[in-house]
Design a protein around this motif. Structure first.
Motif, PDB file in Angstrom:
ATOM      1  N   ASP A 319      18.052 -15.199 -12.316  1.00  0.00           N
ATOM      2  CA  ASP A 319      18.414 -14.144 -13.265  1.00  0.00           C
ATOM      3  C   ASP A 319      17.230 -13.293 -13.700  1.00  0.00           C
ATOM      4  N   ASP A 320      16.087 -13.922 -13.970  1.00  0.00           N
ATOM      5  CA  ASP A 320      14.955 -13.145 -14.472  1.00  0.00           C
ATOM      6  C   ASP A 320      14.394 -12.200 -13.417  1.00  0.00           C
ATOM      7  N   ILE A 321      14.732 -12.443 -12.149  1.00  0.00           N
ATOM      8  CA  ILE A 321      14.292 -11.555 -11.080  1.00  0.00           C
ATOM      9  C   ILE A 321      15.312 -10.444 -10.858  1.00  0.00           C
ATOM     10  N   LYS A 322      16.574 -10.832 -10.687  1.00  0.00           N
ATOM     11  CA  LYS A 322      17.578  -9.796 -10.381  1.00  0.00           C
ATOM     12  C   LYS A 322      17.868  -8.892 -11.567  1.00  0.00           C
ATOM     13  N   ASN A 323      17.548  -9.345 -12.774  1.00  0.00           N
ATOM     14  CA  ASN A 323      17.779  -8.518 -13.959  1.00  0.00           C
ATOM     15  C   ASN A 323      16.544  -7.722 -14.373  1.00  0.00           C
ATOM     16  N   ASP A 324      15.476  -7.832 -13.585  1.00  0.00           N
ATOM     17  CA  ASP A 324      14.249  -7.098 -13.881  1.00  0.00           C
ATOM     18  C   ASP A 324      14.357  -5.707 -13.252  1.00  0.00           C
ATOM     19  N   PRO A 329      15.687  -1.749  -9.414  1.00  0.00           N
ATOM     20  CA  PRO A 329      15.939  -0.599 -10.301  1.00  0.00           C
ATOM     21  C   PRO A 329      17.435  -0.330 -10.476  1.00  0.00           C
ATOM     22  N   PRO A 330      17.832   0.108 -11.662  1.00  0.00           N
ATOM     23  CA  PRO A 330      19.244   0.441 -11.900  1.00  0.00           C
ATOM     24  C   PRO A 330      19.647   1.673 -11.097  1.00  0.00           C
ATOM     25  N   ALA A 331      20.955   1.936 -11.065  1.00  0.00           N
ATOM     26  CA  ALA A 331      21.503   3.008 -10.225  1.00  0.00           C
ATOM     27  C   ALA A 331      20.868   4.361 -10.506  1.00  0.00           C
ATOM     28  N   GLU A 332      20.617   4.656 -11.782  1.00  0.00           N
ATOM     29  CA  GLU A 332      20.077   5.978 -12.111  1.00  0.00           C
ATOM     30  C   GLU A 332      18.649   6.158 -11.575  1.00  0.00           C
TER      31      GLU A 332
END
Length: 362
Positions: A319-324, A329-332
């Motif tokens: 979680d701490d990796i995929k949520n970083d 980076p997020p879609a925007e």
């Protein structure tokens, strides 16, 4: 009879290496870029034996590939180098019918990789990352306050900020493509531009902050960030994460963060590919397909902290990796990433001339 026995023995000697190679796969990858048990798991699952060698620069890999007869079955060049090597005929097409795990790959990211490999015909994404800003949180805050533009290229490209950071140290990659594309993005110009006029504008911007740049280097900044010797680096995402980890392990109180600037940033891919003269292309395909198994990809990302392009692996990533957002980076932000450009010889000469002036401050 003796003559025939000698011939038979000779043919046996010639055949033996080929037979041995059938169950041996030679992998050439970046150092510290795989989980500890990946090779053992592959050998246990497939029956192949792996000879695994490492390199630490694209130039080292490229020299071996262009010389020919490298002896490797799978190599992992960075996308811009791959594109140049592809034009030189270095790689063979992959037989996608033997890569059923391609179904696990993210369509959007694979499409992004087509900027370097049309139709993804010769490669598969191994891991990917961005070129952005690595910075010492406390050092930057001390000089610029709570409103420091750490989410913008302005941090290093606007003289009013760069001047205040000069004493603690700003560094940039020794790469004209990486830095000038970043400058174009900050200026609001097309970072994929192949216009000499645009490159002149990027170089002019860099000259305005040149007095505040401590050095241009593509690896020294890792240890210098970690040790608090410099406070801001235009660098590669993975390198900055390494610096942050080293600082944490050292317990020296240095807190390193990474950001993808809001104006856009370069996106690069490390691509698995099969050299045209690979001795065991079947084994190479087996390796590539194995790497795309969700658990195997997740194991690698969890170990090296690099983003993968495997959608099916994401539920297995810590979680701490995929949520970083700095790693994934997020879609925007993804929408603002741009590919590295492979320039023609004429523009490359222009950029080299401009880059030399920037580095020397002339």
């Amino acid at each position: 009879m003796l003559h025939r026995l000698i011939l038979a023995a000779g043919f046996g000697l010639l055949a033996a290496p080929g037979f041995a190679q059938d169950k041996t796969v030679h992998i050439y990858n970046w150092s510290d870029y795989i989980a500890e048990d990946t090779v053992k798991k592959f050998e246990a699952e497939t029956g192949y034996k792996v000879v695994y060698d490492v390199y630490d620069s694209n130039e080292v890999l490229e020299a071996k590939l262009l010389a020919g007869n490298s002896g490797y079955d799978v190599v992992v060049p960075t996308s811009s180098f791959f594109a140049r090597q592809l034009k030189a005929g270095v790689y063979q097409e992959v037989d996608k019918s033997k890569l059923p795990n391609l179904k696990n790959m993210d369509p959007g990211l694979m499409k992004g990789a087509t900027a370097y490999d049309p139709d993804n015909a010769h490669s598969v994404i191994y891991m990917w990352g961005t070129t952005g800003l690595g910075y010492n949180e406390d050092a930057v805050k001390k000089r610029l306050g709570d409103d420091a533009p750490t989410d913008s290229w302005a941090l290093i490209f606007d003289p009013k900020y760069a001047a205040k950071l000069a004493d603690c140290g700003i560094t940039m990659l020794d790469s004209q493509t990486d830095v000038m594309q970043s400058a174009l993005a900050y200026l609001g110009l097309d970072p994929k531009s192949t216009s000499a006029d645009d490159m002149e504008k990027a170089a002019a911007l860099l000259q305005t902050v040149r007095p505040y740049i401590r050095y241009f280097h593509s690896s020294q900044y890792i240890s210098d960030l970690a040790n608090g010797e410099v406070c801001v680096s235009l660098g590669y995402s993975g390198d900055v994460f390494i610096a942050a980890d080293r600082a944490e392990q050292a317990g020296n109180g240095v807190k390193i963060s990474y950001s993808v600037p809001k104006e856009g940033a370069q996106q690069w891919f490390d691509l698995m590919a099969i050299p045209a003269d690979a001795p065991n292309p079947e084994g190479a395909l087996a390796w590539m397909n194995f790497i795309m198994e969700p658990q195997i990809t997740a194991d690698i990302t969890n170990y090296v902290w690099y983003a993968n392009a495997n959608t099916a692996a994401m539920p297995l990533v810590e979680d701490d990796i995929k949520n970083d957002p700095a790693i994934f980076p997020p879609a925007e932000i993804l929408a603002k990433l741009f590919p590295t450009v492979v320039y023609d010889a004429k523009l490359d000469r222009v950029m080299t001339r401009l880059w030399t002036k920037v580095q020397t401050g002339q």
